[in-house]
Design an enzyme around this catalytic site. Structure first.
Site, PDB file in Angstrom:
ATOM      1  N   HIS A  65       0.805  -1.218   0.000  1.00 38.09           N
ATOM      2  CA  HIS A  65       0.000   0.000   0.000  1.00 38.09           C
ATOM      3  C   HIS A  65       0.841   1.272   0.000  1.00 38.09           C
ATOM      4  O   HIS A  65       0.363   2.312  -0.452  1.00 38.09           O
ATOM      5  CB  HIS A  65      -0.938   0.006   1.209  1.00 38.09           C
ATOM      6  CG  HIS A  65      -2.190  -0.783   0.996  1.00 38.09           C
ATOM      7  ND1 HIS A  65      -2.235  -2.145   1.173  1.00 38.09           N
ATOM      8  CD2 HIS A  65      -3.431  -0.411   0.596  1.00 38.09           C
ATOM      9  CE1 HIS A  65      -3.469  -2.578   0.910  1.00 38.09           C
ATOM     10  NE2 HIS A  65      -4.203  -1.540   0.543  1.00 38.09           N
ATOM     11  N   GLY A  66       2.049   1.225   0.497  1.00 39.26           N
ATOM     12  CA  GLY A  66       2.842   2.450   0.502  1.00 39.26           C
ATOM     13  C   GLY A  66       4.223   2.246   1.091  1.00 39.26           C
ATOM     14  O   GLY A  66       4.451   1.339   1.896  1.00 39.26           O
TER      15      GLY A  66
END
Length: 479
Positions: free
Chosen positions: A338-339
């Site tokens: 996700h990041g």
């Protein structure tokens, strides 16, 4: 070019019109959609086209090699080489600076010096999605359960189809390539369902998500020390609604736009905030990613680890512990997907631990989490706490937010009362949303054909009339 903008509306109208004019000539139609998809992506930055083209050709070439060679060792080497090359591409553009900073920080903590050069590179929007889509393609071909692209042009369209390119859903070959291979539908698609999806996505993103972001969420998460505990609790629930509205709104638009072009894109959400337990939540939230992680990461890890643990444990316990450890690793990697920040990794580990405990209680001790409203409310609260980790700008900000939530006497800013009805509306739509959508769709179908576009246009204008000024990028564009 974001979906809910006039610029995109003009672009899509032209693309849809030309595409349907070409429907009798399938190959020219597909080539036109491919050109439109690359043009759409090039509007972000033309250099990004080189990256997605290189990744796509790597996957296509590997798929051709897997189909034409029967040697098990060669096929395995080709699969692993292709996946490694694309993960390296993903790692350089998305994670290099993150790991360089982390290594430097660790060295400094240990009293050492490590100065790794940082790269000034442009982040390729949607890279996490299209790399995972390509991995599913070659992996399915390796296991002889996939759909092979008929031509390189078909595969390039599969990888870059613009309605779902930037933030999913993550399509597999059997879901999208099979439609690309078929002739175009002879007539107009299910326009009533498509219009309902587009209007639903527009309402979620342009009105609901944007309102709660501007009126509370941005402020409380950027400076939690300035707000009261009550505002932080409401802000946590507000972001819980915001990320659902934002992402499911994108998915509704993607599915509606895809349908107008003659393609059925899979669902990505199944009203996740009415889940009865944390496992049920992940069967409902971002379903194409959840099932991708299950099929291509969790199952292989669980099988391998269960086999390794069988030397020390019984068959039953080796399978259980292999499954449990695989859950933790899968969700740690899910967070990292996700990041490029440790808060995302912590969020993934948090959900991994919740699933570890839930599966352990259910499988090991035979204790079942009871459903009903208390079970649903408890699951929603656990998920909401996780979103604080997800949206915090670093550990310090996250810790400050969580600790001030439990300081009811701390002075600070409050929140607008109008935020509460929006949160309640979000919860209500989790329950009655499907019914309202079906009622609108069936009501449209009862109208004469000529009157339907007028009603859809009027509904869109009403939605836009309530839209606050400006619009933030979709949250998942950053992943």
């Amino acid at each position: 070019m974001q979906f809910p903008t006039l610029e995109f509306a003009i672009f899509f109208t032209v693309v849809m019109t030309v595409s349907w004019l070409l429907r009798r000539w399938r190959n020219p139609q597909k080539l036109f959609l491919l050109a439109a998809s690359y043009y759409f992506y090039a509007l972000i930055n033309w250099k990004l086209v080189v990256i997605i083209l290189a990744s796509s050709l790597l996957f296509y070439g590997a798929g051709e090699g897997l189909e034409r060679n029967s040697s098990r060792n060669f096929r395995r080497l080709l699969l692993m080489g292709c996946i490694a090359a694309n993960l390296l591409l993903l790692g350089v553009f998305k994670y290099y600076n993150f790991f360089a900073d982390s290594i430097s920080d660790l060295a400094s903590f240990l009293g050492l010096t490590a100065h790794l050069p940082l790269l000034e590179i442009l982040f390729p929007v949607g890279i996490s999605f299209y790399v995972f889509q390509g991995i599913s393609y070659v992996t399915d071909l390796y296991w002889k359960r996939g759909v092979k692209a008929s031509t390189v042009w078909d595969f390039l369209l599969y990888m870059t189809f613009f309605p779902q390119l930037l933030a999913g859903p993550i399509c597999r070959g059997k879901e999208l390539l099979t439609q690309i291979h078929k002739p175009a539908p002879p007539g107009l698609p299910d326009t009533t369902r498509a219009a309902t999806l587009v209007l639903s996505g527009l309402l979620k993103k342009a009105v609901l998500a944007h309102f709660i972001d501007v009126h509370l969420v941005t402020g409380v998460f950027s400076a939690p020390e300035n707000y009261t505990a009550a505002a932080l609790w409401v802000g946590m629930l507000g972001y819980t609604m915001l990320i659902y509205w934002d992402f499911s709104g994108y998915t509704d638009l993607a599915r509606g736009l895809g349908l107008l072009l003659g393609f059925e894109i899979p669902e990505n959400f199944d009203h996740p905030y009415v889940a009865t337990d944390i496992s049920d939540f992940w069967r409902r939230w971002h379903m194409t990613l959840s099932f991708w992680l299950r099929d291509y990461l969790f199952f292989p890890l669980a099988s391998r680890w269960a086999e390794g643990l069988r030397r020390w444990l019984s068959r039953k316990h080796s399978a259980l512990w292999g499954s449990q450890l695989s859950l933790l690793v899968t969700f740690a990697l899910c967070g990292l997907w996700h990041g490029a920040a440790w808060t995302f990794v912590l969020w993934g580990c948090y959900h991994g631990v919740l699933l570890f405990v839930h599966h352990g209680l259910r499988s090991g001790l035979k204790i079942k989490w009871k459903g009903g409203w208390w079970g649903r409310a408890g699951t929603l609260l656990l998920v909401a706490f996780g979103w604080v980790l997800f949206n915090s700008n670093g550990f310090e900000n996250c810790w400050l937010y969580l600790t001030r939530m439990f300081q009811p006497r701390a002075a600070g800013l409050g929140f607008e009362v109008l935020v509460i009805p929006f949160i309640l509306l979000g919860l209500g739509l989790q329950i009655w949303g499907p019914l309202l959508r079906k009622l609108y769709q069936r009501g449209s179908e009862l109208l004469p054909w000529a009157a339907r576009p007028v009603v859809w246009f009027a509904t869109g204008m009403i939605i836009l009339a309530f839209k606050p000024s400006g619009i933030a990028p979709y949250i998942y564009y950053g992943f």
